[in-house]
Write a protein that holds these residues in place. Structure first.
Motif, PDB file in Angstrom:
ATOM      1  N   VAL A 136      -0.681  14.592  -2.948  1.00  0.00           N
ATOM      2  CA  VAL A 136      -0.755  14.069  -1.586  1.00  0.00           C
ATOM      3  C   VAL A 136      -0.580  12.549  -1.627  1.00  0.00           C
ATOM      4  CG1 VAL A 136      -2.188  15.913  -0.623  1.00  0.00           C
ATOM      5  CG2 VAL A 136      -3.293  13.945  -1.704  1.00  0.00           C
ATOM      6  N   LEU A 137      -0.086  12.021  -0.523  1.00  0.00           N
ATOM      7  CA  LEU A 137       0.093  10.569  -0.418  1.00  0.00           C
ATOM      8  C   LEU A 137      -1.150   9.955   0.213  1.00  0.00           C
ATOM      9  CD1 LEU A 137       3.818  10.219   0.739  1.00  0.00           C
ATOM     10  CD2 LEU A 137       2.858   9.688  -1.510  1.00  0.00           C
ATOM     11  N   SER A 138      -2.126   9.664  -0.604  1.00  0.00           N
ATOM     12  CA  SER A 138      -3.326   8.981  -0.125  1.00  0.00           C
ATOM     13  C   SER A 138      -3.021   7.487   0.042  1.00  0.00           C
ATOM     14  CB  SER A 138      -4.461   9.153  -1.135  1.00  0.00           C
ATOM     15  OG  SER A 138      -4.110   8.534  -2.373  1.00  0.00           O
ATOM     16  N   ARG A 139      -3.928   6.769   0.666  1.00  0.00           N
ATOM     17  CA  ARG A 139      -3.745   5.315   0.825  1.00  0.00           C
ATOM     18  C   ARG A 139      -3.678   4.640  -0.544  1.00  0.00           C
ATOM     19  NH1 ARG A 139      -7.961   2.962   5.140  1.00  0.00           N
ATOM     20  NH2 ARG A 139      -6.584   1.169   4.980  1.00  0.00           N
ATOM     21  N   GLU A 140      -4.507   5.128  -1.469  1.00  0.00           N
ATOM     22  CA  GLU A 140      -4.508   4.561  -2.810  1.00  0.00           C
ATOM     23  C   GLU A 140      -3.165   4.797  -3.494  1.00  0.00           C
ATOM     24  OE1 GLU A 140      -7.790   4.394  -6.321  1.00  0.00           O
ATOM     25  OE2 GLU A 140      -7.137   6.411  -5.751  1.00  0.00           O
TER      26      GLU A 140
ATOM     27  N   LEU B 148       2.113   2.713  -5.275  1.00  0.00           N
ATOM     28  CA  LEU B 148       3.571   2.803  -5.191  1.00  0.00           C
ATOM     29  C   LEU B 148       4.173   1.455  -4.768  1.00  0.00           C
ATOM     30  CD1 LEU B 148       6.093   4.550  -5.422  1.00  0.00           C
ATOM     31  CD2 LEU B 148       5.717   5.307  -3.056  1.00  0.00           C
ATOM     32  N   GLU B 149       3.462   0.711  -3.938  1.00  0.00           N
ATOM     33  CA  GLU B 149       3.921  -0.635  -3.563  1.00  0.00           C
ATOM     34  C   GLU B 149       4.131  -1.511  -4.798  1.00  0.00           C
ATOM     35  OE1 GLU B 149       2.223  -1.978   0.783  1.00  0.00           O
ATOM     36  OE2 GLU B 149       0.819  -1.909  -0.884  1.00  0.00           O
ATOM     37  N   THR B 150       3.146  -1.467  -5.675  1.00  0.00           N
ATOM     38  CA  THR B 150       3.230  -2.266  -6.900  1.00  0.00           C
ATOM     39  C   THR B 150       4.403  -1.815  -7.762  1.00  0.00           C
ATOM     40  OG1 THR B 150       0.826  -2.565  -6.859  1.00  0.00           O
ATOM     41  CG2 THR B 150       1.943  -3.011  -8.938  1.00  0.00           C
ATOM     42  N   LEU B 151       4.601  -0.510  -7.844  1.00  0.00           N
ATOM     43  CA  LEU B 151       5.690   0.022  -8.656  1.00  0.00           C
ATOM     44  C   LEU B 151       7.057  -0.336  -8.074  1.00  0.00           C
ATOM     45  CD1 LEU B 151       4.096   3.488  -9.455  1.00  0.00           C
ATOM     46  CD2 LEU B 151       4.821   1.817 -11.162  1.00  0.00           C
ATOM     47  N   VAL B 152       7.173  -0.291  -6.752  1.00  0.00           N
ATOM     48  CA  VAL B 152       8.453  -0.636  -6.125  1.00  0.00           C
ATOM     49  C   VAL B 152       8.785  -2.107  -6.363  1.00  0.00           C
ATOM     50  CG1 VAL B 152       9.653  -0.871  -3.910  1.00  0.00           C
ATOM     51  CG2 VAL B 152       8.411   1.229  -4.436  1.00  0.00           C
ATOM     52  N   ALA B 153       7.774  -2.976  -6.331  1.00  0.00           N
ATOM     53  CA  ALA B 153       8.007  -4.386  -6.663  1.00  0.00           C
ATOM     54  C   ALA B 153       8.526  -4.504  -8.096  1.00  0.00           C
ATOM     55  CB  ALA B 153       6.703  -5.177  -6.506  1.00  0.00           C
ATOM     56  N   ARG B 154       8.005  -3.652  -8.971  1.00  0.00           N
ATOM     57  CA  ARG B 154       8.472  -3.625 -10.358  1.00  0.00           C
ATOM     58  C   ARG B 154       9.942  -3.191 -10.432  1.00  0.00           C
ATOM     59  NH1 ARG B 154       6.057  -1.376 -15.119  1.00  0.00           N
ATOM     60  NH2 ARG B 154       7.164  -2.302 -16.871  1.00  0.00           N
ATOM     61  N   PHE B 155      10.281  -2.161  -9.624  1.00  0.00           N
ATOM     62  CA  PHE B 155      11.673  -1.706  -9.608  1.00  0.00           C
ATOM     63  C   PHE B 155      12.599  -2.837  -9.177  1.00  0.00           C
ATOM     64  CE2 PHE B 155      10.014   2.749  -8.165  1.00  0.00           C
ATOM     65  CZ  PHE B 155       9.408   2.924  -9.398  1.00  0.00           C
ATOM     66  N   GLU B 156      12.164  -3.571  -8.154  1.00  0.00           N
ATOM     67  CA  GLU B 156      12.991  -4.669  -7.630  1.00  0.00           C
ATOM     68  C   GLU B 156      13.239  -5.715  -8.725  1.00  0.00           C
ATOM     69  OE1 GLU B 156      11.475  -4.420  -2.951  1.00  0.00           O
ATOM     70  OE2 GLU B 156      10.406  -5.641  -4.428  1.00  0.00           O
TER      71      GLU B 156
END
Length: 653
Positions: free
Chosen positions: A35-39, A44-52
Motif C-alpha cells: 500500500v502507498l502509505s504516507r511514509e 519515494l520522494e527521496t528515491l526520485v531525487a536520487r534518480f534525478e
C-alpha cells in the motif's frame, strides 16, 4: 566503471545493475499487500531525487518498478490512514505533495517502467500511470482498476486526468464511476497497459528491454479523445449522470457526481483535470458517506480473519437441487471445487445444471472454461459423492423432519474432518441435530438468494459446536469467495430475523391497499437496493411464509399473500407473485407521487433497525459491528449509512 548503486528503506529497495538500469521494488513491511502509505510516499520522494541526480550524471538509464509481494503490485493508498487524512488542515497539502511527486516521475528524462502482477488498484494504478510504460502479467490474478468510488471518493493522486489521457474519456470515466476491476487483457485493450507477458518472471526481462529501447506509452487515439471536446463532453457528462442516477442518489453518494462535474469542467485537458482534482476530492474524504463506507470496508476486511489456518477444501456434496441447493453447487464449482449434486432423480437435478451453465457462460470468457466448470459439477442421484466430500451441505425444504432424516442417513458416510452443514434459513440447529449421534458435527452455512450475487454466508453456531468446527465453516466460506459472519443458533439467525418484520410490515400495508410500487420506491429512496415487496418476490413467497411461521409471524389465510401462495404464484421463480416477472425483472406500474419518499422509506425500514438492536442485545452476533456488516451484506442495507446500528446511532434510521 561506475559501481552499482543500492539503497534500502522501510518500504522500498533500489539498486542499479551494470547496464545502469535501476530496479525499484516496493515491499510494504506489514500485511500481505503493498500500500502507498504516507511514509512510503515520503521515502519515494527521496528515491526520485536520487534518480534525478543519477540520470543527470549518466549513471542511470532507466528505472523498472516491481513488487516484492506475491499478492500483487500495489493495492492502493493505505486506507487505515484515511480517517486522519480527512482533516482539511492535512489533506490538501498531502495530496499536493503526492501530485508533485508523481509529476516528477513523469517528467524524468529516463524511462520509468511499471511491471504489474496481481492487484494494481487505486493509488497503485495512479503510480503506474505516472510511469512511462506499463507491462502486466496476463493471468487470472491480475486485476487493474480504480475502486475508490466504493469508499465514497475518486482517484486523488492524478489518476483522473492520466486515465482520461490513456484510455479516453468514455472508458476512463466508466472505470472510475463503477469501480470495476479489469483483467490484464482488458486493461491492455483500453491502453492502460502497453505490454502483456505470460508469467511474473518475465517482467524483469521485458522491463529491461523497455528501458533500453526507451519505450513510451502513447495516449488514447484522437477519435477517443474527441469525446472530451466541448459539445460532446456536455452530452457525455449528462449521459453519465443519468446512468449513475439509476443506481446512486446524489445526496447519499456524492463522489460519482463530483467526478462527473470535474470531467465536465476540465475533461478536455487532462493536466487541468489533475490540477483541479484536489479541490473536488477534499470535501468527499471527510463526508459522512466516505466515513461510513470506510467503516464498512474495515468490517468486511475483519471477516477474513475468522477462518481456521490451514483448512483446505476441494470436494463439496450438495443435497437438494432446488433453486438454493443448485445455485450453491454451481457457485462452488465456479470457484474451483469438485461438486456432486444430489436429489431424488435427474428430472430434479437437470434444471440446476442448466442454470449452472448459464452462470458459467456469464462469468467466463472462454468456452473451455465453461466446459471445465461443467465437468466439476456432477449429478449424483445416489449420493455417492458424500463419502468423498470435504463439505456436505443440505439445502432442501424448510421442514425439520425432512432435514433430520437426511442427516441421519448421511452421518455414517462422513469422512474424518468433513464439514456437515445445513443451509436452513430459520430452524435452530439444535433441533436438526437431535437426529445425529454426534450433534457437534452439524454447523449452519446459510447462503442468500441469489447466491452468485450476495456475498454473505451466515456461519451458524449451535451450543454443541467447537471453535474449530465454526472456524472450518468460516474458512470454507472464504474459500468460495464469500464473507462469513458467525451467528448463534436462534430462530431466523441474523438476516432473516431482521428482514421479516420489514418485509411483512410492507406486505401488510399492501394488504391494506397501499401501492406496492410506492413502498418499493420509498425503500430505494432511503438507500435499499430494492424495495420490500420486490424482495419478498425475489426470496420466494413460499420461503417467506415458511420463515415467517418459524419466527412466529402469522400469515392470515384470507390474505392476498396466502392466496398467491395457494395459486402457486411464488414470485420471481414462478414468473408471478406480487409482481409479474419477465426475464428476471419485476414489471412495475407507476408509483403515485409522495412528498417525502426517503422519509417513507425510513418509516418502512424502522422495524428492521429495531429488530437488529434486539438481536444484538440477545447476543445472536458478537457485536453491533458484526450486526451492521451482516445486515449490509445479507440485505443490501444502505452502505452509506454504515449499517442499521450505526444509522440508529447517527439518528438517520
Amino acid at each position: 566503471m561506475i559501481a552499482p548503486q543500492a539503497t534500502e528503506t522501510k518500504h522500498w529497495s533500489f539498486h542499479t545493475d551494470l547496464e545502469k538500469i535501476g530496479w525499484l521494488t516496493i515491499h510494504s513491511p506489514e500485511g500481505s499487500v503493498n500500500v502507498l502509505s504516507r511514509e512510503a510516499i515520503m521515502e519515494l520522494e527521496t528515491l526520485v531525487a536520487r534518480f534525478e541526480d543519477l540520470a543527470s550524471s549518466d549513471q542511470l538509464v532507466g528505472v523498472v518498478l516491481l513488487s516484492g509481494k506475491e499478492s500483487g503490485f500495489i493495492a492502493g493508498a493505505d486506507v487505515s490512514e484515511f480517517d486522519a487524512m480527512s482533516d482539511f488542515s492535512v489533506l490538501p497539502e498531502a495530496l499536493k505533495r503526492t501530485h508533485a511527486l508523481f509529476a516528477r516521475i513523469e517528467e524524468l528524462k529516463i524511462p520509468v517502467v511499471a511491471g504489474i502482477h496481481g492487484f494494481c488498484l487505486g493509488g497503485g494504478l495512479e503510480l503506474a500511470l505516472a510511469c512511462h510504460y506499463r507491462i502486466a502479467v496476463n493471468d487470472e490474478k491480475t486485476r487493474i482498476g480504480f475502486p475508490e468510488v466504493n469508499l465514497g471518493i475518486f482517484p486523488g493522486f492524478g489518476g483522473t486526468g492520466r486515465s482520461v489521457r490513456q484510455a479516453g474519456p468514455v472508458d476512463a470515466m466508466q472505470i472510475m464511476l463503477t469501480g470495476k476491476m479489469l483483467r490484464a487483457g482488458a486493461a491492455r485493450g483500453l491502453n492502460l497497459v502497453d505490454k502483456l507477458v505470460r508469467h511474473r518472471d518475465m517482467l524483469r526481462w521485458e522491463g529491461r528491454k523497455a528501458v533500453l529501447q526507451r519505450r513510451k506509452s502513447q495516449p488514447a487515439s484522437l477519435a477517443k479523445r474527441a469525446m472530451a471536446w466541448p459539445l460532446l463532453r456536455d452530452y457525455l457528462a449528462n449521459k453519465m449522470r443519468a446512468e449513475v442516477g439509476k443506481k446512486a442518489n446524489r445526496v447519499n453518494y456524492p463522489a460519482p457526481y463530483a467526478l462527473i462535474e470535474l470531467f465536465e469542467q476540465h475533461g478536455h485537458d487532462w493536466q487541468a483535470m489533475i490540477r483541479h482534482e484536489i479541490d473536488a476530492f477534499v470535501p468527499l474524504m471527510g463526508s459522512l458517506t466516505a466515513t461510513n463506507l470506510r467503516r464498512v470496508f474495515f468490517l468486511s476486511e475483519s471477516l477474513k480473519k475468522q477462518g481456521l489456518k490451514g483448512a483446505k477444501f476441494s470436494r463439496v456434496h450438495v443435497i437438494g437441487a432446488g433453486v438454493m441447493g443448485g445455485d450453491i453447487a454451481a457457485w462452488c464449482a465456479y470457484r474451483g471445487m469438485i461438486v456432486t449434486l444430489q436429489d431424488l432423480d435427474m428430472a430434479r437435478i437437470q434444471p440446476a445444471l442448466d442454470r449452472a451453465k448459464k452462470l458459467f457462460q456469464k462469468r467466463y470468457k472462454k468456452k473451455r472454461e465453461v466446459d471445465a466448470a461443467m465437468l466439476r459439477l456432477t449429478a449424483d442421484p445416489q449420493g455417492k459423492g458424500a463419502s468423498r466430500a470435504d463439505v456436505i451441505i443440505e439445502a432442501v425444504v424448510e421442514k425439520l423432519e425432512v432435514k433430520q432424516s437426511i442427516f441421519k442417513g448421511v452421518e455414517g458416510q462422513l469422512k474424518p474432518g468433513a464439514i456437515l452443514a445445513t443451509n436452513t434459513s430459520s430452524i435452530e440447529l439444535e433441533r436438526i441435530a437431535e437426529a445425529l449421534q454426534d450433534p457437534a458435527r452439524l454447523i449452519g452455512l446459510h447462503f442468500f438468494n441469489p447466491v452468485a450475487q450476495l456475498p454473505l454466508v451466515e456461519v451458524i453456531r449451535s451450543r454443541f459446536n467447537s471453535d474449530e468446527a465454526i472456524g472450518k465453516g468460516a474458512s470454507f466460506a472464504q474459500a468460495i469467495g464469500k464473507s462469513p459472519v458467525v451467528v448463534k443458533s436462534a430462530p431466523g439467525f441474523l438476516v432473516n430475523r431482521v428482514l421479516m418484520p420489514y418485509m411483512l410490515g410492507a406486505v401488510e400495508r399492501v394488504e391494506r391497499g397501499e401501492s406496492k410500487e410506492l413502498l418499493d420506491a420509498a425503500a430505494v429512496a432511503f438507500g435499499m437496493p430494492m424495495g420490500p415487496i420486490e424482495l419478498m418476490d425475489t426470496v420466494g413467497l413460499d420461503v417467506g411464509k415458511s420463515v415467517a411461521t418459524e419466527l412466529g409471524h402469522a400469515v392470515p389465510e384470507n390474505s392476498r399473500f396466502a392466496q398467491l401462495i395457494a395459486e402457486g404464484k411464488l414470485g420471481r421463480k414462478t414468473g408471478e407473485g406480487f409482481y409479474k416477472w419477465e426475464k428476471g425483472k419485476a414489471i412495475k406500474g407507476e408509483a403515485p407521487a409522495h412528498a417525502d419518499l426517503a422519509g417513507l422509506g425510513r418509516e418502512l425500514v424502522r422495524p428492521l433497525v429495531d429488530m437488529t438492536e434486539i438481536v444484538v442485545s440477545e447476543g445472536v452476533v458478537s457485536s453491533p459491528e458484526m450486526a451492521d456488516i451482516g445486515v449490509i451484506m445479507g440485505t443490501g442495507f444502505a452502505p452509506f449509512l454504515g449499517g442499521p446500528m450505526k444509522a440508529r446511532a447517527d439518528g438517520r434510521a
